[in-house]
Write an enzyme that holds these catalytic residues in place. Structure first.
Site, PDB file in Angstrom:
ATOM      1  N   ALA A 273      36.621  54.703  35.881  1.00  5.31           N
ATOM      2  CA  ALA A 273      36.090  55.853  35.138  1.00  5.31           C
ATOM      3  C   ALA A 273      36.898  57.125  35.410  1.00  5.31           C
ATOM      4  O   ALA A 273      37.145  57.913  34.489  1.00  5.31           O
ATOM      5  CB  ALA A 273      34.632  56.070  35.516  1.00  5.31           C
TER       6      ALA A 273
ATOM      7  N   ASP B   9      33.970  51.302  31.153  1.00 12.07           N
ATOM      8  CA  ASP B   9      33.494  50.553  32.319  1.00 12.07           C
ATOM      9  C   ASP B   9      34.679  49.791  32.902  1.00 12.07           C
ATOM     10  O   ASP B   9      35.620  49.464  32.179  1.00 12.07           O
ATOM     11  CB  ASP B   9      32.385  49.576  31.929  1.00 12.07           C
ATOM     12  CG  ASP B   9      31.464  49.228  33.110  1.00 12.07           C
ATOM     13  OD1 ASP B   9      30.331  49.737  33.150  1.00 12.07           O
ATOM     14  OD2 ASP B   9      31.900  48.447  33.992  1.00 12.07           O
TER      15      ASP B   9
ATOM     16  N   PHE C 134      30.622  54.696  32.617  1.00  9.23           N
ATOM     17  CA  PHE C 134      29.897  53.674  33.391  1.00  9.23           C
ATOM     18  C   PHE C 134      28.859  53.027  32.463  1.00  9.23           C
ATOM     19  O   PHE C 134      27.660  53.062  32.718  1.00  9.23           O
ATOM     20  CB  PHE C 134      29.203  54.262  34.627  1.00  9.23           C
ATOM     21  CG  PHE C 134      30.103  55.001  35.583  1.00  9.23           C
ATOM     22  CD1 PHE C 134      30.859  54.309  36.516  1.00  9.23           C
ATOM     23  CD2 PHE C 134      30.195  56.387  35.545  1.00  9.23           C
ATOM     24  CE1 PHE C 134      31.684  54.984  37.425  1.00  9.23           C
ATOM     25  CE2 PHE C 134      31.011  57.080  36.439  1.00  9.23           C
ATOM     26  CZ  PHE C 134      31.762  56.374  37.376  1.00  9.23           C
TER      27      PHE C 134
ATOM     28  N   CYS D 150      21.681  57.562  40.702  1.00 12.45           N
ATOM     29  CA  CYS D 150      20.642  56.637  41.171  1.00 12.45           C
ATOM     30  C   CYS D 150      20.670  56.515  42.695  1.00 12.45           C
ATOM     31  O   CYS D 150      20.111  55.572  43.249  1.00 12.45           O
ATOM     32  CB  CYS D 150      20.777  55.282  40.492  1.00 12.45           C
ATOM     33  SG  CYS D 150      22.386  54.511  40.732  1.00 12.45           S
TER      34      CYS D 150
ATOM     35  N   ARG E 176      16.720  57.291  27.583  1.00 10.45           N
ATOM     36  CA  ARG E 176      17.446  57.045  26.333  1.00 10.45           C
ATOM     37  C   ARG E 176      16.618  57.451  25.116  1.00 10.45           C
ATOM     38  O   ARG E 176      17.159  57.733  24.051  1.00 10.45           O
ATOM     39  CB  ARG E 176      17.862  55.579  26.248  1.00 10.45           C
ATOM     40  CG  ARG E 176      19.012  55.282  27.198  1.00 10.45           C
ATOM     41  CD  ARG E 176      19.726  54.010  26.820  1.00 10.45           C
ATOM     42  NE  ARG E 176      19.088  52.838  27.390  1.00 10.45           N
ATOM     43  CZ  ARG E 176      19.506  52.211  28.494  1.00 10.45           C
ATOM     44  NH1 ARG E 176      20.567  52.649  29.130  1.00 10.45           N
ATOM     45  NH2 ARG E 176      18.883  51.152  28.944  1.00 10.45           N
TER      46      ARG E 176
HETATM   47  N1  SAH Z   1      24.668  53.057  32.092  1.00 12.51           N
HETATM   48  C1  SAH Z   1      24.233  51.695  32.345  1.00 12.51           C
HETATM   49  C2  SAH Z   1      24.140  51.381  33.822  1.00 12.51           C
HETATM   50  C3  SAH Z   1      25.402  51.674  34.576  1.00 12.51           C
HETATM   51  S1  SAH Z   1      25.556  50.771  36.041  1.00 12.51           S
HETATM   52  C4  SAH Z   1      22.894  51.462  31.656  1.00 12.51           C
HETATM   53  O1  SAH Z   1      22.228  52.414  31.286  1.00 12.51           O
HETATM   54  O2  SAH Z   1      22.534  50.288  31.478  1.00 12.51           O
HETATM   55  C5  SAH Z   1      27.116  51.215  36.603  1.00 12.51           C
HETATM   56  C6  SAH Z   1      28.275  50.615  35.841  1.00 12.51           C
HETATM   57  O3  SAH Z   1      29.452  51.205  36.371  1.00 12.51           O
HETATM   58  C7  SAH Z   1      28.471  49.122  35.995  1.00 12.51           C
HETATM   59  O4  SAH Z   1      28.542  48.528  34.727  1.00 12.51           O
HETATM   60  C8  SAH Z   1      29.819  48.956  36.738  1.00 12.51           C
HETATM   61  O5  SAH Z   1      30.589  47.875  36.234  1.00 12.51           O
HETATM   62  C9  SAH Z   1      30.490  50.251  36.425  1.00 12.51           C
HETATM   63  N2  SAH Z   1      31.435  50.756  37.418  1.00 12.51           N
HETATM   64  C10 SAH Z   1      31.323  50.788  38.757  1.00 12.51           C
HETATM   65  N3  SAH Z   1      32.363  51.433  39.320  1.00 12.51           N
HETATM   66  C11 SAH Z   1      33.157  51.839  38.295  1.00 12.51           C
HETATM   67  C12 SAH Z   1      34.367  52.574  38.208  1.00 12.51           C
HETATM   68  N4  SAH Z   1      34.971  53.028  39.321  1.00 12.51           N
HETATM   69  N5  SAH Z   1      34.900  52.816  37.005  1.00 12.51           N
HETATM   70  C13 SAH Z   1      34.286  52.376  35.872  1.00 12.51           C
HETATM   71  N6  SAH Z   1      33.147  51.682  35.890  1.00 12.51           N
HETATM   72  C14 SAH Z   1      32.580  51.412  37.077  1.00 12.51           C
END
Ligand code: SAH
Length: 399
Positions: free
Chosen positions: A281, A252, A230, A341, A214
């Site tokens: 998403a 999300d 996400f 990840c 970031r």
């Molecule tokens: N970008 C964040 C971490 C993301 S973790 C950071 O930097 O802190 C992944 C995220 O995706 C979680 O918040 C989870 O709720 C969301 N998620 C998981 N599957 C999803 C989907 N199908 N559609 C939208 N969000 C989703």
């Protein structure tokens, strides 16, 4: 108190990988005629030996897991026990104190810190501990005593609900091991104060692994319209706006996560420039495309699509699809910041998928920079899986 170490004998030449720095023993590498795995209890401390019986070091075993043993200490004078954990914890702490000005970081990152099966995140004097192996679970009291000795926590949360525990035959639970664990934490990051749920949140509550990435945002987002897919509690989106973006939309499927985005945006004075979109998403990206919405920067930071090796093909397909859909809402010459990840996904494969997706929609991808997990998640070069976070900073120009 010293432990009883059962011998674990390897077959001929199977010690080579360990000598080269690896820490895992697979069950097919054990000379079961000499040391039957069935004789070992899950979590049993062991002395790992080469085929001639020479000690390679001490660690722990789990006959029920494909990774049937992990090497912890190579030092014969200091075998794997409570004092060894104290020692590794001090070594881990000195790195973080060097790297970061404030006591907010991943203090222990498993194999990367020589403590396989243990992850510790620090939020000032509150700690979230994650144990993923039977061998480390058996040392839980030693781990807590070591933390008390080295950092004197006010509160410790055991966040032992990761699905990988099932592979080790461990139950899933979340409980306080010490003190009163707060419901939320507030994490400082580059001048922002970001709040996240602790016991009810994801993983250990916070994603320290993206902090260093970031830091790169500012150069890409000046004046931009940003889409954070996400988003969780809004780490990327809110930081993008604070770094100079005009606006960010956070997507999300967790309503709780988006509540936190809203609060974090407000607390950091950017509420009117941060929008929310709740839902899947893939669906959200489709809707945005149909509405002809375009963004100058799209960040895609999904949960691991490849949790186990057998999900490889479908997971790769998932990365392909999400990146393609992201490209379809990306404005001309826009930036795509794409993350994975999944430790089973090699970086080249992610790039390939992004590139293939770009070509499919008649764009050409320029790869600009690569990001990794932050430095408080050290990688062990002998264990490729420890480089689990891949971030590709790219631009998509017209073909
Ligand atoms: N970008 C964040 C971490 C993301 S973790 C950071 O930097 O802190 C992944 C995220 O995706 C979680 O918040 C989870 O709720 C969301 N998620 C998981 N599957 C999803 C989907 N199908 N559609 C939208 N969000 C989703």
């Amino acid at each position: 108190m010293s432990l009883e170490y059962a011998p674990l004998r390897l077959k001929k030449n199977e010690e080579r990988r360990l000598r080269a720095g690896h820490l895992w023993v697979f069950s097919n590498e054990v000379d079961v005629a000499v040391t039957p795995l069935t004789a070992l209890a899950p979590g049993q401390p062991v002395e790992i030996q080469d085929a001639r019986g020479r000690a390679l070091g001490t660690g722990y075993a789990n006959p029920n897991s494909l990774i049937c043993a992990r090497l912890v200490s190579r030092d014969a004078k200091h075998p794997f026990d409570g004092s060894y954990i104290v020692h590794r914890l001090k070594v881990a702490l000195s790195l973080r104190e060097r790297l970061y000005g404030e006591p907010y970081y991943r203090l222990v990152h498993g194999e990367g810190d020589g403590l396989p099966g243990l992850v510790v995140d620090r939020f000032d004097d509150v700690y979230a501990v994650q144990i993923t192996t039977a061998g480390m679970e058996a040392r839980l009291d030693d781990v807590l005593a070591a933390l008390d000795k080295v950092v004197r926590p006010r509160a410790v949360l055991l966040r032992n609900d990761g699905a990988v525990r099932k592979l080790e035959g461990l139950e899933l639970y979340v409980r306080a091991a010490l003190g009163e664990v707060p419901d939320e934490i507030t994490v400082p990051e580059y001048g922002a104060q970001l709040r996240a749920p602790l016991a009810g949140g994801q993983k250990t509550g916070w994603y320290y692994d993206q902090r260093d990435n970031r830091a790169q945002l500012a150069r890409y987002v000046q004046g931009a319209r940003v889409l954070d897919v996400f988003s969780y509690i809004g780490g990327w989106g809110i930081q993008a706006v604070r770094a100079g973006a005009d606006s960010a939309v956070c997507v999300d499927n967790s309503a709780t996560a988006l509540d936190y985005v809203e609060r974090n945006a407000r607390d950091n004075g950017v509420a009117e420039r941060v929008g929310l979109m709740e839902g899947d998403a893939f669906e959200a990206l489709r809707a945005l495309r149909e509405e002809r919405e375009r963004f100058d920067v799209v960040i895609v930071d999904p949960p691991a699509f490849i949790k186990r090796k057998k999900d490889f093909k479908s997971g790769v397909e998932g990365y392909r699809r999400i990146n393609q859909m992201a490209l379809q809402v990306l404005s001309r010459d826009g930036f795509l910041i794409s993350c994975s990840c999944s430790h089973h996904l090699p970086r080249e494969v992610l790039v390939q998928q992004m590139h293939g997706a770009a070509r499919h929609v008649d764009r050409t991808l320029q790869v600009l920079a690569h990001g990794y997990q932050s430095a408080d998640h050290p990688m062990n070069p002998a264990i490729p899986e420890t480089e689990y976070l891949k971030v590709v900073f790219s631009r998509a120009v017209d073909a």
